[in-house]
Design an enzyme around this catalytic site. Structure first.
Site, PDB file in Angstrom:
ATOM      1  CB  SER A 110      -0.947  -0.017   1.205  1.00 22.53           C
ATOM      2  OG  SER A 110      -0.203  -0.200   2.407  1.00 22.53           O
ATOM      3  CB  ALA A 165      10.168   8.631   0.384  1.00 19.91           C
ATOM      4  N   GLY A 206      13.244  12.857   0.569  1.00 22.79           N
ATOM      5  CA  GLY A 206      13.706  13.760  -0.487  1.00 22.79           C
ATOM      6  C   GLY A 206      12.613  14.277  -1.382  1.00 22.79           C
ATOM      7  CD  GLU A 246      17.070  14.194  -3.242  1.00 21.88           C
ATOM      8  OE1 GLU A 246      17.066  13.168  -3.913  1.00 21.88           O
ATOM      9  OE2 GLU A 246      16.227  14.438  -2.368  1.00 21.88           O
ATOM     10  CG  ASP A 256       7.501  -9.946   2.260  1.00 23.91           C
ATOM     11  OD1 ASP A 256       8.545 -10.402   2.762  1.00 23.91           O
ATOM     12  OD2 ASP A 256       6.651  -9.317   2.913  1.00 23.91           O
ATOM     13  CG  HIS A 268      20.651   7.392   2.036  1.00 23.31           C
ATOM     14  ND1 HIS A 268      21.355   8.411   2.628  1.00 23.31           N
ATOM     15  CD2 HIS A 268      19.687   7.982   1.290  1.00 23.31           C
ATOM     16  CE1 HIS A 268      20.821   9.570   2.270  1.00 23.31           C
ATOM     17  NE2 HIS A 268      19.810   9.337   1.453  1.00 23.31           N
ATOM     18  NE  ARG A 291      20.998   8.362  -2.473  1.00 18.85           N
ATOM     19  CZ  ARG A 291      19.680   8.330  -2.427  1.00 18.85           C
ATOM     20  NH1 ARG A 291      19.043   7.184  -2.401  1.00 18.85           N
ATOM     21  NH2 ARG A 291      18.992   9.451  -2.410  1.00 18.85           N
ATOM     22  CG  HIS A 300      18.083   4.339   0.837  1.00 13.73           C
ATOM     23  ND1 HIS A 300      17.211   4.763   1.810  1.00 13.73           N
ATOM     24  CD2 HIS A 300      17.855   5.141  -0.237  1.00 13.73           C
ATOM     25  CE1 HIS A 300      16.492   5.780   1.351  1.00 13.73           C
ATOM     26  NE2 HIS A 300      16.848   6.011   0.096  1.00 13.73           N
ATOM     27  CD  GLU A 355      13.048  -0.450  -2.456  1.00 13.21           C
ATOM     28  OE1 GLU A 355      12.272   0.301  -1.823  1.00 13.21           O
ATOM     29  OE2 GLU A 355      14.153  -0.816  -2.014  1.00 13.21           O
ATOM     30  NE  ARG A 357      16.717   4.780  -5.553  1.00 12.80           N
ATOM     31  CZ  ARG A 357      16.351   5.739  -4.702  1.00 12.80           C
ATOM     32  NH1 ARG A 357      15.429   6.613  -5.047  1.00 12.80           N
ATOM     33  NH2 ARG A 357      16.883   5.817  -3.513  1.00 12.80           N
TER      34      ARG A 357
HETATM   35  C1  SIN Z   1      16.767  11.070   0.481  1.00 13.47           C
HETATM   36  O1  SIN Z   1      15.977  11.915   0.847  1.00 13.47           O
HETATM   37  O2  SIN Z   1      17.978  11.172   0.606  1.00 13.47           O
HETATM   38  C2  SIN Z   1      16.223   9.823  -0.140  1.00 13.47           C
HETATM   39  C3  SIN Z   1      15.786  10.086  -1.496  1.00 13.47           C
HETATM   40  C4  SIN Z   1      15.862   8.854  -2.311  1.00 13.47           C
HETATM   41  O3  SIN Z   1      16.222   7.796  -1.803  1.00 13.47           O
HETATM   42  O4  SIN Z   1      15.618   8.942  -3.507  1.00 13.47           O
END
Ligand code: SIN
Length: 542
Positions: A12, A45, A47, A115, A223, A244, A290, A351, A375, A386
């Site tokens: 959900s 989430a 970001g 970001e 799952d 992350h 990242r 992450h 995901e 990603r």
């Molecule tokens: C974050 O806010 O750093 C996470 C954003 C993301 O994983 O895309």
């Protein structure tokens, strides 16, 4: 008990609810979810949602940044689709009542964050709680939709497929596999139920709980990937687990992320000696992708032997910090850290799973009438790494495309009755008096995955992990069939399966690329490995 609907949505979060709201216009939707509706990764989430809508931006720039981050493994067609259709999907969310930050409060002019890996400001956000705000709006809408039914505290055990029914003698022909629904454990009543559906959509999120340290919520036990694999779905690119770089390091903070947006607004990474270290690792420093930043943090920790490094935003004006990052400010303050005055202790944590159940551009898997979104899916957007904030975008775009595609499926399938009801058979299972086995195995898997299959891998460590997981798998198989099923046991079995898929995929990729870094093969090898890793039950990885 048996439940019947046109669509069964498993999960959900943003993917499941976006799909459900669109599919409910022409069919009935049952949504099963493991805990409460909002216990999802979406809800955490921070970001936002990447979208090339700034004046200095373009679709081509967003595509380019995504491809660079994906290190040669993105499917360019999928990248173009997601990036191009994204802005319209975000406007739909705005129309649905999502309170995004708007520039000067102006309608339709989004305030854009920045970001890592993005060459422009392009992150549409709601303060630093974007997922929570999106989830709120989607849940509210779904509750008002008469064609949508929620089933909370329902854990899916396994998918029901044609091949499975054939093996049980419940159907006679074996011409083509297809999915009919799922067995689900109602964890409040401790009862196994059958959910039949004309189309099943996996939206069960990621697998962060395979690792000891993760930013993910407890529900993220892989799952969908595990049950998809058991049902014969093709699984791809499981070696690409994204860590992350900046999770809060504090004994009482379970999985609290310090958003990448903090670095986007000038946050500096410093080591225990107070030195800014990203300059040693990449020209984009804190705004490198990242994988680069997480490995730099890991390398600093290994060099110094210290428990954490620090992220410092305290040079920015106090009012700005509190307004832009209210959630991070308040949460850190509750742990005694005032981010307007002092650096934040951070460590990397698992992450995001870039691999998953392989889908086409309409979210179809290789099993007819089984779709995968969010995901749990591997669409080809993320490649080997990603790009930040591309995942909520992907979920929105793919949910929309899937909702269009399933109309035809519904027409075809409505003409056929469901097969004879396949009853869940507990066999000789008795009540477990050895729950300790479950928790020990769980703990062991998460620890060796962290130590051996983490940010930096070697052949030796991967081989060790392989032999450990094989032993544990044997124990779990024994346990699974001998004792009555519980939610913990279902999750343990799934975690073990996903761990094995990650290990096997990592062993098969003899190079370093994106999120997969192996000290024994430190170079990228485009001649042999510019391809996806594919796993299917009964077949060896290629
Ligand atoms: C974050 O806010 O750093 C996470 C954003 C993301 O994983 O895309």
């Amino acid at each position: 008990m048996t439940y019947i609907s046109d669509f069964l949505v498993i999960g959900s979060g943003i993917a499941g609810l976006s799909f459900a709201l669109k599919a409910a216009r022409f069919g009935t939707v049952n949504i099963v979810t493991k805990k409460e509706k909002s216990d999802t990764s979406t809800n955490l989430a921070q970001g936002g949602i990447a979208s090339a809508i700034g004046e200095d931006d373009s679709l081509d720039l967003h595509i380019r940044d995504t491809l660079i981050s994906g290190s040669g493994l993105c499917d360019e067609n999928v990248v173009r689709i997601v990036v191009t259709e994204g802005p319209d999907r975000i406007r739909e969310l705005l129309d649905l009542g999502v309170n995004f930050n708007l520039e000067g409060g102006q309608e339709n002019t989004f305030e854009l964050g920045r970001e890592g890996g993005h060459s422009r400001r392009r992150i549409v956000h709601a303060e630093d709680m974007t997922g929570q705000e999106v989830e709120r709006a989607l849940v509210e809408r779904s509750l008002n939709e008469k064609n949508i039914e929620f089933y909370e505290h329902h854990t899916v055990i396994d998918l029901i497929t044609h091949y499975k029914l054939f093996r049980q003698g419940l159907v006679s022909n074996i011409s083509e596999d297809s999915c009919y629904g799922a067995y689900v454990l109602d964890t409040k009543k401790n009862e196994v139920k059958t959910y039949f559906a004309r189309v099943v959509v996996l939206c069960s999120g990621g697998a962060g709980k395979v690792y000891l340290y993760t930013s993910n919520p407890d529900i993220a036990s892989g799952d969908g990937v595990a049950m998809g694999y058991r049902a014969g779905a093709v699984i791809s690119n499981m070696e690409f687990v994204q860590f992350h770089p900046t999770c809060l390091y504090h004994p009482l903070a379970k999985n609290f992320l310090i958003s990448e947006a903090v670095r986007g607004e000038g946050g500096k990474l410093i080591n225990g000696k107070g030195r800014e270290f990203m300059v040693d690792y990449h020209e984009m420093k804190e705004l490198a992708t990242r994988d680069v930043v997480a490995r730099a943090v890991d390398s600093e920790l290994k060099k110094s032997g210290e428990d954490c490094v620090f992220l410092d935003i305290s040079h920015r004006e106090k009012g700005f910090i509190i307004k832009r990052f209210p959630n991070i400010y308040q949460t850190c303050l509750s742990f005694g850290i005032d981010i307007t005055k002092e650096p934040i202790p951070i460590v990397p944590a698992a992450h995001y799973l870039c691999g998953g159940v392989l889908t086409d551009t309409e979210a179809r898997t290789n099993i007819p009438y089984l779709y995968a979104l969010g995901e749990v899916a591997c669409t080809g957007l993320h490649g080997a790494n990603r790009l930040a904030s591309n995942s909520l975008l992907e979920a929105l775009v793919m949910a929309d495309r899937a909702a269009k595609a399933v109309k035809r499926d519904l027409e075809v399938r409505s003409q056929k009755p469901f097969p004879e009801e396949p009853k869940w058979d507990p066999g000789w299972a008795s009540d477990s008096d050895e729950a300790i086995v479950v928790s020990h195995n769980w703990e062991e898997i998460r620890r060796f995955m962290w130590n051996y299959v983490g940010l930096v891998r070697t052949n030796n460590r991967l081989q060790r992990a392989r032999s450990r997981i094989r032993n544990i798998q044997k124990e779990i198989d024994d346990y699974y069939w001998n004792f009555l099923i519980t939610s913990d046991l279902i999750e343990l079995r799934n975690i073990a399966t996903v761990a094995e898929l990650i290990i096997e995929s990592a062993l098969s990729r003899k190079e370093s690329r994106g999120l997969h870094y192996n000290l024994d093969y430190p170079q990228r090898n485009d001649t042999q490995y510019r391809r996806n890793t594919i796993l299917k039950l009964g077949a060896l990885p290629v």
